[in-house]
Design an enzyme around this catalytic site. Structure first.
Site, PDB file in Angstrom:
ATOM      1  N   VAL A 141     -10.682  54.320 -40.650  1.00  0.00           N
ATOM      2  CA  VAL A 141     -10.625  54.804 -42.030  1.00  0.00           C
ATOM      3  C   VAL A 141     -11.055  56.267 -42.040  1.00  0.00           C
ATOM      4  O   VAL A 141     -12.043  56.653 -41.410  1.00  0.00           O
ATOM      5  CB  VAL A 141     -11.542  53.965 -42.940  1.00  0.00           C
ATOM      6  N   ASP A 155      -3.550  26.228 -29.881  1.00  0.00           N
ATOM      7  CA  ASP A 155      -4.954  25.868 -29.844  1.00  0.00           C
ATOM      8  C   ASP A 155      -5.261  24.783 -30.875  1.00  0.00           C
ATOM      9  O   ASP A 155      -6.203  24.000 -30.702  1.00  0.00           O
ATOM     10  CB  ASP A 155      -5.839  27.100 -30.080  1.00  0.00           C
ATOM     11  N   CYS A 185      -5.748  30.885 -41.023  1.00  0.00           N
ATOM     12  CA  CYS A 185      -5.025  30.242 -42.104  1.00  0.00           C
ATOM     13  C   CYS A 185      -5.923  30.027 -43.306  1.00  0.00           C
ATOM     14  O   CYS A 185      -7.070  30.436 -43.338  1.00  0.00           O
ATOM     15  CB  CYS A 185      -4.484  28.897 -41.628  1.00  0.00           C
TER      16      CYS A 185
END
Length: 622
Positions: free
Chosen positions: A296, A102, A2
């Site tokens: 990539v 969590d 977050c």
């Protein structure tokens, strides 16, 4: 995973302006948490949270989260992977849980055991702000190796904190001034990104930072450092066999990968084709059979895609190739610099952003990677070169040198014991350079070398010490890069090699288990041979490379740019630097990247405007 933000008032109560600042910070962090957001405030503290839902997707796991008694509140960025074990321990002591997240475990641990005890028990990556209303103290903390970021700014009457600098810069009264010294340090190739901001007045919590904010001010300390936990006698006295260490290492890696696969959402692996990411990919397949992998694939120059394909086929994992050509590179470069809040000096920055954006497009929220193995297990050439610096003290070299000369030279060289040490053999030059650049890093090397004194061979001490130093230098740049660029696309990047028990095991391995028979990561490769193709295990280590043609011509941006003004370069100096950037791709990436940073964060240019400017510079150079 977050974004967090907060305002702490030193004296006056929280007001409307503070709440507006929290709102602006949250908007600046929307890429870190697009799934949900919420705020909380009391008399002196306002908190904001942007959520990327990974574990317990329900609204009950929303943050800021309060304890049932309302006396504890938490905003938290990251994952504590051993939360189920901690939950059982807390329940045994009478704690009751309302969610399966969590986050609630972290909150209850902090509130029940106190931050000093709880933080040491967390196994994972995190930055957090926890407020204890019982004592009136706010705690800010960051995981032991700094995987997750935290920026802080102190003004006359407030303390502002957030996951990224750019969020703090949106607050009222915060100047957008760039620190010329920090620009200089980055141009001098000093490792700075994880713990130091380019903006004046913004500080970053160091790895393992644990700050207590109260009426008494800010109490700053760290709860973990390698010098505090390193037991050199344990290394010197190691008598375990190769087979015993292999079994231990394989068990530790398997357990860590299993923990890192915990998610209530889709998960994939970044598989470059090397040993580290290949081993993580293969082991993750056991715990998440549906896992896919990404690599990539530059359209020009070296590509790791074929090597990655070999590992993926061996593991039975679908591999997605993410193409990057010159146009895509120039499109993403300014965006990478914007999110890095630094110069974007390596071509891999753009590659990682491209990979993360493709993951997000495909609905992948969690990405596993092999970062940290080279630092912990001895995978870099400069670590070997550090050992070779000490050949005069090895057998039979020391037979041909006087003990007095060797003793004098030893004392001089221990001040710069590694191949990556700053400074020459001349003490005056060395001391000036060390004090002017990064003393907090450059004096650490001697303390590490001295702490390893029980290890008899100076060469072994240098090799092992260089690995430990890399945890605070090279690895910090990698972790900062990976967090910023994965979260730019709202993707959580996890690093299974940086699990607590693995770190402890690795830092106490003797040199012979890291470098043997002219091969780095010797023990790790013996484990990897059981899981990935031998051709990939034995392949020469190659870093992520992008053809210099991708950035050729972009050096023209330096003429008349903001970097010239910030560094007070003369016109002739700028011409010389442009010529250097034209000839040398690493210098071009560093210099042009810093120009992009200044134009974005000081000049107010947009990323799309800078992509157009890069294309124009390329056309003008033809």
């Amino acid at each position: 995973m977050c974004g967090i933000a907060g305002v702490w008032r030193k004296r006056n109560p929280i007001a409307g302006g503070d709440l507006a600042d929290v709102g602006r910070m949250m908007q600046a962090l929307v890429h870190r948490g697009p799934d949900d957001h919420a705020t909380w405030n009391d008399r002196r503290l306002a908190l904001g949270h942007r959520r990327l839902s990974i574990i317990d997707l329900s609204a009950a796991a929303r943050e800021p989260m309060l304890t049932a008694c309302g006396q504890g509140v938490l905003v938290y960025n990251g994952e504590v992977y051993n939360y189920r074990f901690l939950r059982d321990a807390l329940q045994a002591e009478g704690r009751v849980f309302r969610t399966v997240s969590d986050t609630e475990v972290v909150l209850e641990a902090l509130h029940h055991w106190g931050p000093d005890k709880a933080i040491l028990l967390f196994d994972g990556m995190f930055s957090l702000a926890y407020f204890d209303a019982r004592t009136g103290a706010l705690w800010l903390a960051r995981d032991r190796l700094g995987i997750k970021p935290m920026s802080v700014a102190e003004t006359g009457d407030r303390i502002l904190f957030a996951s990224e600098d750019k969020a703090i810069l949106t607050c009222d009264g915060v100047a957008r001034d760039v620190d010329a010294r920090e620009i200089t340090l980055r141009l001098a190739w000093q490792s700075r990104d994880s713990s130091f901001s380019l903006f004046q007045g913004i500080e970053r919590l160091p790895p393992a930072g644990l700050w207590k904010i109260s009426d008494a001010g800010i109490e700053k300390r760290c709860f973990w450092h390698v010098l505090d936990v390193l037991d050199a006698a344990r290394i010197a006295g190691d008598r375990a066999t190769d087979a015993e260490h292999m079994a231990t290492l394989e068990s530790l890696i398997r357990d860590s990968v299993e923990l890192h696969c915990i998610a209530d959402t889709s998960l994939a692996a970044a598989c470059s084709g090397g040993v580290d990411s290949g081993l993580v990919t293969t082991l993750a397949k056991r715990f998440r059979p549906e896992i896919s992998a990404y690599v990539v694939d530059p359209r020009v120059g070296h590509s790791e895609a074929d090597d990655a394909e070999r590992t993926a086929r061996h593991a039975g994992v679908t591999l997605h190739r993410v193409p990057v050509d010159k146009d895509r590179f120039l499109e993403l470069w300014p965006r990478a610099v914007w999110h890095l809040e630094s110069d974007g000096w390596h071509a891999s920055h753009v590659g990682l952003l491209a990979l993360a954006e493709q993951c997000r497009t495909d609905g992948v929220k969690v990405l596993l990677t092999g970062e940290g193995a080279d630092e912990l297990f001895g995978g870099y050439g400069w670590q070997v070169a550090s050992m070779r610096l000490w050949r005069p003290w090895s057998w039979p070299g020391r037979l041909f040198r006087s003990k007095r000369r060797l003793a004098l030279r030893f004392e001089r060289q221990r001040q710069a014991p590694f191949r990556t040490s700053i400074g020459s053999a001349h003490s005056w030059d060395r001391n000036v350079v060390l004090r002017a650049l990064s003393p907090e890093l450059n004096f650490l090397q001697t303390r590490i070398f001295d702490r390893l004194e029980p290890v008899a061979s100076p060469g072994d001490r240098a090799f092992l010490g260089c690995c430990l130093q890399d945890m605070y230098s090279h690895l910090q740049d990698l972790l900062n890069r990976h967090d910023r660029l994965s979260m730019a696309a709202s993707v959580e990047l996890r690093v299974p090699f940086l699990e607590n028990r693995l770190i402890d095991f690795a830092i106490h391995l003797p040199r012979r288990h890291k470098y043997r028979q002219k091969q780095g990561k010797w023990l790790l490769k013996r484990v990897a041979e059981k899981h990935i193709p031998p051709q990939n295990v034995q392949a020469r280590k190659i870093g992520f490379e992008v053809s210099g043609t991708f950035t050729a011509g972009t050096q023209g941006l330096l003429r008349g740019g903001l970097l010239r003004d910030a560094m007070k370069w003369s016109s002739s100096s700028v011409d010389d630097l442009i010529d250097l950037a034209r000839r040398d791709q690493p210098s071009r990436l560093r210099l042009v990247g810093m120009e992009l940073f200044l134009r974005l964060h000081v000049g107010g240019d947009t990323t799309s405007q800078l992509t157009e400017a890069l294309h124009a510079a390329v056309r003008d150079a033809r």
